[in-house]
Design a protein around this motif. Structure first.
Motif, PDB file in Angstrom:
ATOM      1  N   GLU A 184       0.853  -1.192   0.000  1.00 40.09           N
ATOM      2  CA  GLU A 184       0.000   0.000   0.000  1.00 40.09           C
ATOM      3  C   GLU A 184       0.887   1.240   0.000  1.00 40.09           C
ATOM      4  O   GLU A 184       1.915   1.290   0.687  1.00 40.09           O
ATOM      5  N   TYR A 209       4.000   0.777   2.395  1.00 42.91           N
ATOM      6  CA  TYR A 209       3.477  -0.078   3.463  1.00 42.91           C
ATOM      7  C   TYR A 209       3.256  -1.487   2.921  1.00 42.91           C
ATOM      8  O   TYR A 209       2.939  -1.673   1.739  1.00 42.91           O
ATOM      9  N   THR A 230       0.823  -4.621   4.340  1.00 38.43           N
ATOM     10  CA  THR A 230      -0.142  -5.030   5.361  1.00 38.43           C
ATOM     11  C   THR A 230      -0.468  -6.506   5.157  1.00 38.43           C
ATOM     12  O   THR A 230      -0.566  -6.980   4.022  1.00 38.43           O
ATOM     13  N   ASP A 273      -2.928  -3.603  14.361  1.00 41.56           N
ATOM     14  CA  ASP A 273      -4.291  -3.077  14.393  1.00 41.56           C
ATOM     15  C   ASP A 273      -4.884  -3.212  15.799  1.00 41.56           C
ATOM     16  O   ASP A 273      -4.419  -4.005  16.623  1.00 41.56           O
ATOM     17  N   THR A 312      -4.518  -7.482  11.741  1.00 44.39           N
ATOM     18  CA  THR A 312      -3.716  -6.919  10.658  1.00 44.39           C
ATOM     19  C   THR A 312      -2.472  -6.241  11.204  1.00 44.39           C
ATOM     20  O   THR A 312      -2.544  -5.425  12.118  1.00 44.39           O
ATOM     21  N   ARG A 328       1.204  -4.145   9.994  1.00 44.44           N
ATOM     22  CA  ARG A 328       1.700  -3.301   8.904  1.00 44.44           C
ATOM     23  C   ARG A 328       3.165  -2.996   9.121  1.00 44.44           C
ATOM     24  O   ARG A 328       3.604  -2.738  10.248  1.00 44.44           O
TER      25      ARG A 328
END
Length: 380
Positions: free
Chosen positions: A54, A205, A207, A254, A265, A267
């Motif tokens: 991302e 990123y 993830t 997360d 999640t 990252r």
């Protein structure tokens, strides 16, 4: 082998047998084989997960005023710098409006100047006793009204200048711009939607969802290692199976668990530099395999994968004893890589296993062992 359950990346990654002369077969003698001695290796446990790349920043470029689109000043897919002019809209109507607003400011300033003079005269007459208080009060009110009208005209001028500035649409961030959705000659406005999208390029990123149980295990390892959790390294396996040569760091976990999958999640941030050929390797929304390394290396027995064979009973290797007799040794393998087998049961340190000429070996028969070197191969 690698998968969500975890894999092990050895400190020296894969074994590659060093170049050596072909093992000669002595006529009438035992078969010649290449052997290596089993020694403990420091390895770092890793786990692979499906992940997505991302962009750190993603901005949809939109028009903020209504006007004809006159020029597109970039090439679709090009890299752009923050502040670079992307689109130019029709300017004359907004330039004319600015002139009107400037005239209104000048008019309001003239009214204020006249009100100031009227106030001064009324004030002097009142002080001399020739003027009335009501006349002075009216002069004060007129002065304040003129000042307010001037501020209103100045604010309208500022708003008009802002609208004129919006006829030049500039890049909001450094990054790569996608294809435009509107061509010059069309009328655009805030309701026209996205004209183009700019995404940042470096760093990116990655993830990926991690089972909650695995995350708890990692947190326990970090607690033992005294790490705050941001020291976990992330490597990538890009489409095609090749390892990406940059290393990222975990920077976010997360706040909630996905109820449907019982996963959370994670990252990480990973560099995406320009290559020698002028391109970058990672793309926004690209599918990758994220390899998360655990905190602490472990000592395990690792041998070249070529030494391991499999039959109906499971995995086994040939171990050469002190009398140069090859014997079958049943082994259990831990999570391994394509070139390295991690042995959890069946071998001990300093055992000698056959890695070359395995097809010539028969159980409980003599062999002519020759030591071969095992070199590190960082290709993983």
């Amino acid at each position: 082998m690698s998968g969500p359950s975890g894999c092990l990346r050895a400190a020296c990654c894969l074994f590659v047998l060093a170049a050596s002369p072909a093992l000669a077969q002595t006529p009438g003698g035992p078969p010649a084989v290449g052997v290596v001695r089993v020694v403990p290796k420091a390895v770092t446990e890793t786990s692979e997960f499906n992940g997505r790349i991302e962009a750190r920043d993603r901005v949809n470029v939109v028009a903020r005023v209504s006007a004809f689109l006159e020029e597109q000043l970039f090439r679709d897919g090009a890299d752009v710098r923050k502040g670079e002019l992307l689109f130019r809209l029709e300017r004359p109507p907004y330039e004319a409006d600015v002139e009107v607003r400037k005239a209104a400011v000048a008019q309001a300033q003239a009214h204020l100047d006249n009100a100031d003079l009227a106030f001064e005269r009324a004030d002097q007459l009142r002080k001399s006793g020739s003027g009335s208080q009501s006349t002075l009060d009216n002069a004060v009110a007129a002065q304040r009204t003129a000042a307010a009208q001037l501020r209103s005209a100045q604010a309208a001028l500022r708003a008009s200048e802002i609208s004129l500035g919006y006829t030049e649409i500039r890049a909001p961030i450094d990054g790569r711009i996608g294809r435009t959705s509107v061509t010059p000659g069309n009328v655009v406005s805030a309701s026209s939607g996205t004209l183009a999208t700019v995404v940042s390029q470096d760093p990116m990123y990655v993830t990926f969802p991690v089972p909650t149980r695995r995350l708890i295990e990692l947190q326990e390892q970090l607690a033992v290692a005294g790490d705050a959790g941001k020291g976990l390294k992330i490597r990538l396996r890009v489409p095609g199976g090749r390892h990406y040569d940059q290393v990222g760091m975990l920077d976010f976990v997360d706040v909630s668990v996905a109820a449907a999958t019982d996963s959370i999640t994670l990252r990480g941030t990973i560099p995406n530099p320009v290559r020698a050929d002028g391109r970058r390797e990672l793309f926004d929304n690209e599918f990758v395999r994220a390899i998360l390394e655990s905190a602490m290396p472990q000592q395990v027995l690792a041998i070249p994968r070529a030494a391991v064979m499999t039959d109906q009973q499971g995995d086994y290797v040939y171990v050469v004893d002190a009398g140069n007799v090859a014997r079958i040794r049943r082994v259990k393998l831990g999570p391994s890589t394509g070139g390295t087998a991690v042995v959890t049961e069946g071998l001990a340190g300093n055992d000698t296993v056959v890695v070359e000429g395995v097809q010539r070996v028969r159980p409980e028969t003599a062999v002519a062992p020759e030591q071969v070197a095992a070199q590190a191969d960082e290709r993983g």
